[in-house]
Design a protein around this motif. Structure first.
Motif, PDB file in Angstrom:
ATOM      1  N   VAL A   2     -26.592  40.828  26.569  1.00 35.28           N
ATOM      2  CA  VAL A   2     -26.403  39.444  26.151  1.00 35.28           C
ATOM      3  C   VAL A   2     -26.065  39.416  24.669  1.00 35.28           C
ATOM      4  O   VAL A   2     -26.639  40.162  23.876  1.00 35.28           O
ATOM      5  N   GLN A   3     -25.126  38.578  24.302  1.00 34.66           N
ATOM      6  CA  GLN A   3     -24.770  38.403  22.890  1.00 34.66           C
ATOM      7  C   GLN A   3     -24.769  36.934  22.533  1.00 34.66           C
ATOM      8  O   GLN A   3     -24.364  36.086  23.328  1.00 34.66           O
ATOM      9  N   LEU A   4     -25.223  36.651  21.307  1.00 34.59           N
ATOM     10  CA  LEU A   4     -25.112  35.330  20.717  1.00 34.59           C
ATOM     11  C   LEU A   4     -24.245  35.484  19.483  1.00 34.59           C
ATOM     12  O   LEU A   4     -24.560  36.287  18.605  1.00 34.59           O
ATOM     13  N   VAL A   5     -23.160  34.731  19.416  1.00 34.02           N
ATOM     14  CA  VAL A   5     -22.227  34.857  18.298  1.00 34.02           C
ATOM     15  C   VAL A   5     -22.083  33.502  17.618  1.00 34.02           C
ATOM     16  O   VAL A   5     -21.636  32.530  18.233  1.00 34.02           O
ATOM     17  N   GLU A   6     -22.485  33.466  16.337  1.00 32.59           N
ATOM     18  CA  GLU A   6     -22.392  32.232  15.554  1.00 32.59           C
ATOM     19  C   GLU A   6     -21.038  32.140  14.863  1.00 32.59           C
ATOM     20  O   GLU A   6     -20.405  33.150  14.557  1.00 32.59           O
ATOM     21  N   SER A   7     -20.637  30.923  14.566  1.00 32.02           N
ATOM     22  CA  SER A   7     -19.433  30.668  13.781  1.00 32.02           C
ATOM     23  C   SER A   7     -19.600  29.344  13.058  1.00 32.02           C
ATOM     24  O   SER A   7     -20.475  28.545  13.397  1.00 32.02           O
ATOM     25  N   GLY A   8     -18.767  29.139  12.039  1.00 35.15           N
ATOM     26  CA  GLY A   8     -18.745  27.849  11.357  1.00 35.15           C
ATOM     27  C   GLY A   8     -19.399  27.807  10.004  1.00 35.15           C
ATOM     28  O   GLY A   8     -19.376  26.772   9.334  1.00 35.15           O
ATOM     29  N   GLY A   9     -19.991  28.898   9.562  1.00 35.97           N
ATOM     30  CA  GLY A   9     -20.595  28.897   8.236  1.00 35.97           C
ATOM     31  C   GLY A   9     -19.532  28.882   7.148  1.00 35.97           C
ATOM     32  O   GLY A   9     -18.335  28.988   7.415  1.00 35.97           O
ATOM     33  N   GLY A  10     -19.975  28.732   5.906  1.00 35.18           N
ATOM     34  CA  GLY A  10     -19.044  28.734   4.793  1.00 35.18           C
ATOM     35  C   GLY A  10     -19.630  28.118   3.551  1.00 35.18           C
ATOM     36  O   GLY A  10     -20.850  27.932   3.448  1.00 35.18           O
ATOM     37  N   ALA A  23     -22.124  30.835  20.617  1.00 39.65           N
ATOM     38  CA  ALA A  23     -21.712  31.062  21.998  1.00 39.65           C
ATOM     39  C   ALA A  23     -22.484  32.226  22.578  1.00 39.65           C
ATOM     40  O   ALA A  23     -22.552  33.299  21.967  1.00 39.65           O
ATOM     41  N   ALA A  24     -23.046  32.013  23.752  1.00 37.89           N
ATOM     42  CA  ALA A  24     -23.780  33.060  24.452  1.00 37.89           C
ATOM     43  C   ALA A  24     -22.894  33.658  25.530  1.00 37.89           C
ATOM     44  O   ALA A  24     -22.144  32.946  26.198  1.00 37.89           O
ATOM     45  N   SER A  25     -22.996  34.973  25.675  1.00 30.40           N
ATOM     46  CA  SER A  25     -22.200  35.642  26.709  1.00 30.40           C
ATOM     47  C   SER A  25     -22.963  36.844  27.234  1.00 30.40           C
ATOM     48  O   SER A  25     -23.905  37.320  26.610  1.00 30.40           O
ATOM     49  N   GLY A  26     -22.534  37.314  28.393  1.00 37.09           N
ATOM     50  CA  GLY A  26     -23.149  38.498  28.978  1.00 37.09           C
ATOM     51  C   GLY A  26     -23.847  38.201  30.282  1.00 37.09           C
ATOM     52  O   GLY A  26     -23.485  37.288  31.007  1.00 37.09           O
ATOM     53  N   ILE A  69     -28.699  18.819  16.533  1.00 38.20           N
ATOM     54  CA  ILE A  69     -28.489  19.958  17.424  1.00 38.20           C
ATOM     55  C   ILE A  69     -28.011  19.434  18.781  1.00 38.20           C
ATOM     56  O   ILE A  69     -28.469  18.387  19.246  1.00 38.20           O
ATOM     57  N   SER A  70     -27.088  20.165  19.398  1.00 40.54           N
ATOM     58  CA  SER A  70     -26.588  19.794  20.720  1.00 40.54           C
ATOM     59  C   SER A  70     -26.261  21.065  21.493  1.00 40.54           C
ATOM     60  O   SER A  70     -26.141  22.141  20.908  1.00 40.54           O
ATOM     61  N   ARG A  71     -26.128  20.918  22.798  1.00 41.11           N
ATOM     62  CA  ARG A  71     -25.803  22.079  23.622  1.00 41.11           C
ATOM     63  C   ARG A  71     -24.822  21.703  24.711  1.00 41.11           C
ATOM     64  O   ARG A  71     -24.777  20.556  25.153  1.00 41.11           O
ATOM     65  N   ASP A  72     -24.064  22.683  25.124  1.00 34.02           N
ATOM     66  CA  ASP A  72     -23.133  22.544  26.244  1.00 34.02           C
ATOM     67  C   ASP A  72     -23.517  23.627  27.233  1.00 34.02           C
ATOM     68  O   ASP A  72     -23.211  24.803  27.034  1.00 34.02           O
ATOM     69  N   ASN A  73     -24.214  23.240  28.280  1.00 36.42           N
ATOM     70  CA  ASN A  73     -24.737  24.228  29.217  1.00 36.42           C
ATOM     71  C   ASN A  73     -23.615  24.936  29.982  1.00 36.42           C
ATOM     72  O   ASN A  73     -23.717  26.129  30.266  1.00 36.42           O
ATOM     73  N   ALA A  74     -22.575  24.222  30.304  1.00 40.45           N
ATOM     74  CA  ALA A  74     -21.476  24.834  31.037  1.00 40.45           C
ATOM     75  C   ALA A  74     -20.790  25.921  30.212  1.00 40.45           C
ATOM     76  O   ALA A  74     -20.389  26.961  30.737  1.00 40.45           O
ATOM     77  N   GLN A  75     -20.658  25.662  28.907  1.00 40.33           N
ATOM     78  CA  GLN A  75     -20.005  26.624  28.014  1.00 40.33           C
ATOM     79  C   GLN A  75     -20.993  27.622  27.415  1.00 40.33           C
ATOM     80  O   GLN A  75     -20.588  28.531  26.698  1.00 40.33           O
ATOM     81  N   LYS A  76     -22.280  27.442  27.699  1.00 41.90           N
ATOM     82  CA  LYS A  76     -23.323  28.313  27.144  1.00 41.90           C
ATOM     83  C   LYS A  76     -23.249  28.314  25.617  1.00 41.90           C
ATOM     84  O   LYS A  76     -23.204  29.382  24.979  1.00 41.90           O
ATOM     85  N   GLY A 113     -28.751  35.765  17.297  1.00 37.27           N
ATOM     86  CA  GLY A 113     -27.415  36.055  16.820  1.00 37.27           C
ATOM     87  C   GLY A 113     -27.475  36.848  15.534  1.00 37.27           C
ATOM     88  O   GLY A 113     -28.568  37.120  15.006  1.00 37.27           O
ATOM     89  N   GLN A 114     -26.304  37.194  15.014  1.00 38.33           N
ATOM     90  CA  GLN A 114     -26.248  38.038  13.818  1.00 38.33           C
ATOM     91  C   GLN A 114     -26.362  37.226  12.540  1.00 38.33           C
ATOM     92  O   GLN A 114     -26.571  37.794  11.461  1.00 38.33           O
TER      93      GLN A 114
END
Length: 122
Positions: A2-10, A23-26, A69-76, A113-114
């Motif tokens: 399983v991986q959790l990958v964050e994005s959007g920082g800056g 995004a969660a995958s695996g 905070i929000s979640r999209d269960n279909a998109q994990k 996540g990382q």
């Protein structure tokens, strides 16, 4: 796996906004609680916001009324909309999730996540 990958920082100026996504995958059967934590230099990691499978949420007092905070269960996926950012919000932000892992014989496993850097300039 399983991986959790964050994005959007800056980098953003005080008063600005950022949106973090994770995004969660695996080998995921289902995802229970999802959360965002952050860790500033020299400080302990702290909980920023949590969202349960039911959709109920909780926030740290320091971010209430500014972060959502929000979640999209279909998109994990889990997201964190951060508005009215302050310099003290500067930290590495981490995604966290309790996942029923197929490869772990369907046990509930906690994953991180990382991390993604958020820097707010004054």
């Amino acid at each position: 796996q399983v991986q959790l990958v964050e994005s959007g920082g800056g980098l953003v100026q005080a008063g600005g906004s950022l949106r973090l996504s994770c995004a969660a995958s695996g080998t995921i059967a289902s995802i229970n609680t999802m959360a965002w934590y952050r860790q500033a230099p020299g400080r302990q990691r702290e909980l920023v916001a949590v969202i349960r499978l039911s959709g109920t949420t909780n926030y740290a007092d320091s971010v209430k009324d500014r972060f959502t905070i929000s979640r999209d269960n279909a998109q994990k996926m889990v997201s964190l909309q951060m508005n009215s950012l302050k310099p003290e919000d500067t930290a590495v932000y981490y995604c966290n999730a309790d996942i029923v892992d197929i490869r772990a014989t369907f046990r509930l496993v906690n994953y991180w996540g990382q991390g993604t850097q958020v820097t707010v300039s004054s």
